[in-house]
Design an enzyme around this catalytic site. Structure first.
Site, short mmCIF file in Angstrom:
data_model
loop_
_atom_site.label_atom_id
_atom_site.label_comp_id
_atom_site.label_asym_id
_atom_site.label_seq_id
_atom_site.Cartn_x
_atom_site.Cartn_y
_atom_site.Cartn_z
N LYS A 147 -22.91 44.04 -55.62
CA LYS A 147 -22.48 44.09 -54.21
C LYS A 147 -21.19 43.30 -54.02
O LYS A 147 -20.22 43.78 -53.41
CB LYS A 147 -23.58 43.52 -53.32
CG LYS A 147 -23.17 43.30 -51.87
CD LYS A 147 -24.26 42.58 -51.09
CE LYS A 147 -23.82 42.22 -49.69
NZ LYS A 147 -23.55 43.39 -48.83
N ILE B 275 -26.22 51.95 -30.44
CA ILE B 275 -27.58 51.95 -30.97
C ILE B 275 -28.22 50.57 -30.89
O ILE B 275 -29.44 50.46 -30.81
CB ILE B 275 -27.58 52.49 -32.42
CG1 ILE B 275 -27.01 53.92 -32.45
CG2 ILE B 275 -28.97 52.47 -33.02
CD1 ILE B 275 -27.71 54.87 -31.52
N GLY B 276 -27.45 49.50 -30.91
CA GLY B 276 -28.06 48.19 -30.74
C GLY B 276 -27.26 47.03 -31.26
O GLY B 276 -26.92 46.12 -30.51
N SER B 277 -26.94 47.03 -32.54
CA SER B 277 -26.26 45.87 -33.12
C SER B 277 -24.75 46.01 -33.03
O SER B 277 -24.21 47.12 -33.04
CB SER B 277 -26.68 45.71 -34.59
OG SER B 277 -26.31 46.84 -35.35
N ASP C 266 -36.81 51.48 -32.14
CA ASP C 266 -36.23 52.28 -33.22
C ASP C 266 -37.28 52.70 -34.24
O ASP C 266 -38.05 51.86 -34.72
CB ASP C 266 -35.15 51.47 -33.94
CG ASP C 266 -33.90 51.28 -33.10
OD1 ASP C 266 -33.73 52.03 -32.13
OD2 ASP C 266 -33.10 50.37 -33.41
N HIS D 239 -34.65 55.71 -31.91
CA HIS D 239 -33.50 56.04 -32.75
C HIS D 239 -33.95 56.38 -34.16
O HIS D 239 -34.84 55.73 -34.71
CB HIS D 239 -32.52 54.87 -32.80
CG HIS D 239 -31.43 55.05 -33.83
ND1 HIS D 239 -30.46 56.03 -33.71
CD2 HIS D 239 -31.18 54.42 -35.00
CE1 HIS D 239 -29.66 55.97 -34.77
NE2 HIS D 239 -30.09 55.01 -35.56
N HIS E 30 -21.10 54.30 -41.20
CA HIS E 30 -21.15 53.90 -42.60
C HIS E 30 -19.82 54.08 -43.31
O HIS E 30 -19.71 53.85 -44.51
CB HIS E 30 -22.25 54.69 -43.33
CG HIS E 30 -23.63 54.28 -42.91
ND1 HIS E 30 -24.25 54.82 -41.81
CD2 HIS E 30 -24.49 53.36 -43.41
CE1 HIS E 30 -25.45 54.27 -41.68
NE2 HIS E 30 -25.62 53.38 -42.63
N CYS F 59 -25.50 54.97 -35.72
CA CYS F 59 -26.41 53.87 -36.06
C CYS F 59 -25.82 52.57 -35.52
O CYS F 59 -24.79 52.58 -34.84
CB CYS F 59 -26.59 53.82 -37.59
SG CYS F 59 -28.07 52.94 -38.13
#
Length: 754
Positions: free
Chosen positions: A18, A430-432, A598, A640, A693, A725
């Site tokens: 990562k 969507i939320g965040s 969600d 969601h 994404h 998202c």
């Protein structure tokens, strides 16, 4: 008795892959340095497998981004829109396919869930008029390297029938017309691999599903005859994630040297396999569960291995993992903070390698020592008070039918929700919102005690205030508080629920460089105290616009956790639903009148066969309704779902009876919405118009076009506008202009409708 695993996690113990990928993408690491990190990880993983005592080390399981993408590049199935990048290096082209290209405004390939897991793969795109230019697959160089270093390699490839089944084509018949040319590319690779090994793992998990069309079934034996010949009869046909069922005869007739089957999910099929397996075919038993973190119960699986060896002889039986260990964390050794009665029952990828080897040794040496020590493990925690809580069990047993339905139908609720006074095509997220380094630093400080609760609360409230201000500047219609206090949409809730514990480094790859650290459900689940109310109430105090309460649904918490293995999953899900129901009702009492629960994982949790899927969907949808049905008609319930092919389960989604559902659809160009032409979905829909994404910023014109396409399938009075998202993984300099363009696009389309 030969032992092996189907694959090892690529990410590394400390998520080295990562870190290397993200530093390469931001320009602070060279391509050569990235390749060196990858090479060192591969060698380390091969040593782990050999040192555990496995007969083979698996090659071809490591990927810089996605193994399906590796096959796509080998076949040369590059979409035409990437032709402009011909001057790029192979590595740059590879990552542009996965992540898009912001400079050239190229959208990435579609992404969806790998069967019923939380891993995402890149969906191959087959275009009729785009020539294919086959390339190399990294498995060849990796296998040669492993052999040169003294390992016994077993190359692993996703098979042609699985790749082609999962590929996207505008015409299915045309897609399968490519089968023979695809098989020739595979055959060339298999012929090159054959001198380097004595077994080649070719994975066809599609055999554990009902997805293979008749045209593919008819060609299967013929195609595999050619592949077997090219490999020098070294192929191990590998199925996993379920029993073979109606494809069992097809697998047994494949002519492969060996067949691998999933004994965790398909053990009831063993008798049928042994009765019909050809005399010249070996059998590999996937005895160790690659998808959980619990030790294998040797006493339960050894009789299956003994049954197979009695029928075939030990020389024709192999022992392996049920599937790739990609879906498990890497190493339990560093987990020093877990309660010992729980840790003692666990096995991560490193430990699962040892388990596979130990099973082989027990069978080979006819010893009971390893069996005796293992048998005690699963039962050590059975008497712990967290395992069984009488009040939780009583609450589950007391659920009545009226708790599973809203008080009124959607049309009545729609009228009662008129107080919202939203414009046509209301905009929301969507939320965040982006989680900056400063936010993460504050959360770490609070966790380790260097920041006190008052300072932490003040910092989070300051971030919530900034998020509300930015959303009002953007002109969004329904706001969110941004979720700065949440490290993860499941872990955050698990930390406040009874029955959960957490690892320090239990990371699992979700896609590319994205990793998740699933919580562990080890006991009965209950809500200890309100979990979100103070944050949402504070956010609502800052604005006259409605702010959504944000919760994670019961099926998603279940699917994105490692779940106890001593209680049916349906029962655990109902326990979670009751805990979320308590939070929903408290949010409503606090004046929060739009609540989003969600269920991003609803589709991914679905088993691969029709009968098992029906049973799962029944209790998963029921759990959602249990969590949400207690509110008044005037309270609007959202849900969601992201990156999951939901078309086949649209009737079940309708049974969830959420007032509004938001779904991922931008990467498909709204093609997913064609399902709404075939099914009369009564409630409201927010198809994603912005792919979060990818780092690219979609233009206003692009989003306008997506909304126009959406309106072909969804009436304007039922259409919401939102991203695919949440935005936590993006930077503000990507998210803000994207949302600004989204709001402008909504205004443009509203004006045209007016």
């Amino acid at each position: 008795m030969k032992t092996h695993i189907l694959g090892f996690p690529s990410i590394g113990r400390q998520r080295e892959l990562k870190q290397a990928l993200e530093s390469f993408w931001n320009g602070s690491r060279s391509a050569q340095s990235l390749i060196e990190v990858a090479a060192n990880l591969k060698k380390r993983h091969w040593r782990i497998q050999r040192d555990a005592g496995l007969a083979y080390v698996t090659t071809g399981d490591f990927s810089l981004y996605d193994r399906m993408l590796d096959i796509t590049c080998m076949l040369g199935t590059v979409p035409a829109r990437f032709a402009a990048g011909k001057g790029d290096s192979p590595l740059e082209r590879y990552f542009s396919l996965a992540r898009g290209d912001a400079l050239r405004n190229l959208a990435p390939m579609e992404m969806t869930k790998w069967f019923d897991t939380n891993y995402h793969y890149l969906v191959p795109e087959i275009e009729g008029d785009t020539p294919w230019q086959p390339g190399e697959h990294p498995v060849l160089a990796d296998t040669a390297l492993a052999r040169d270093l003294g390992f016994a390699p077993k190359p692993a490839l996703i098979g042609p029938f699985t790749w082609l089944t999962l590929a996207k084509s505008r015409h299915e018949a045309h897609k399968w017309s490519r089968l023979e040319s695809i098989a020739l590319v595979y055959a060339d690779l298999l012929a090159s691999l054959a001198p380097l090994c004595d077994s080649i793992q070719i994975e066809e998990p599609v055999l554990s599903t009902e997805l293979l069309p008749p045209a593919a079934v008819r060609r299967f034996t013929e195609i595999y005859a050619g592949l077997n010949a090219a490999s020098g009869n070294r192929l191990m046909l590998t199925a996993y994630f379920g029993p073979l069922e109606k494809n069992l005869a097809l697998a047994l007739d494949s002519g492969c040297a060996a067949l691998h089957v999933d004994m965790v999910r398909g053990r009831d099929e063993l008798g049928k396999i042994l009765a019909a397996i050809p005399d010249n075919m070996a059998l590999s038993l996937g005895a160790v569960n690659g998808r959980n973190i619990w030790k294998t119960d040797f006493a339960r699986i050894l009789p299956c291995i003994a049954q197979a060896t009695a029928a075939l002889g030990s020389e024709r039986v192999l022992v392996g993992s049920s599937c790739s260990l990609l879906h498990s964390p890497v190493d339990l050794e560093a987990e020093t903070a877990l309660p010992e009665h729980i840790r003692h029952r666990m096995a991560f990828a490193v430990q699962k390698c040892a388990e596979v080897a130990n099973l082989g040794e027990i069978m080979e040496q006819a010893t009971s020592e390893g069996l005796q020590s293992n048998t005690a493990d699963p039962h050590d925690a059975a008497a712990h008070p967290d395992q069984y809580i009488e009040t939780v069990r009583q609450q589950v047993a007391a659920v009545i039918p009226s708790q599973l339905h809203r008080k009124s139908s959607y049309p009545s609720r729609k009228k009662a929700q008129g107080w919202l006074a939203l414009p046509p095509l209301p905009t929301t997220t969507i939320g965040s919102f982006p989680q900056t380094a400063e936010i993460r630093k504050i959360r770490r400080g609070f966790k380790n005690g260097s920041i006190n609760e008052a300072a932490y609360t003040a910092a989070m409230q300051n971030e919530i205030r900034r998020c509300i201000e930015k959303q009002e500047q953007l002109g969004l219609d329904v706001l969110v508080h941004g979720e700065a206090e949440r490290n993860d949409m499941v872990e955050y809730f698990g930390q406040q629920l009874g029955g959960f514990c957490f690892t320090q480094n239990g990371w699992v790859q979700s896609y590319g460089s994205r990793c998740v650290k699933p919580p562990v459900i080890y006991g009965d689940v209950f809500r200890k105290q309100p979990m979100t109310i103070a944050w949402i109430r504070y956010a609502q105090s800052l604005t006259q616009k409605p702010v959504k309460g944000m919760l994670t649904g019961p099926a998603t918490i279940l699917c994105w956790s490692f779940v106890r293995d001593d209680l049916p999953r349906a029962e655990v899900c109902k326990q979670i639903a009751l805990a979320i129901r308590d939070e929903v009702l408290d949010l409503e009492k606090a004046g929060v009148r739009i609540i989003q629960i969600d269920e991003a994982a609803l589709r991914e949790g679905m088993p691969l066969t029709r009968a098992a899927a029906e049973d799962y969907l029944h209790w998963a949808v029921e759990a959602f309704r249990l969590a949400t049905s207690g509110v008044a008609d005037s309270t609007q319930i959202h849900t969601h779902m992201c990156y999951s092919e939901f078309n086949a389960i649209l009737p079940w989604i309708a049974q969830m009876d959420a007032d509004v559902i938001s779904i991922e659809s931008s990467r498909s160009g709204m093609e997913l919405l064609e399902a709404f032409d075939r099914f009369n979905y009564a409630n409201e829909v927010g198809p994603g118009v912005y792919d979060i994404h990818s780092p690219r910023v979609p233009s206003t014109e692009e989003i306008v076009e997506l909304l126009r396409r959406a309106l072909r399938h969804i009436p304007a009075e039922k259409l919401w506008v939102n991203p695919d998202c949440g935005l936590k993984t993006r930077q503000w300099d990507e998210a803000y202009p994207s949302l600004k363009n989204m709001v402008e696009a909504a205004k443009t389309v509203r004006a045209a409708l007016a």
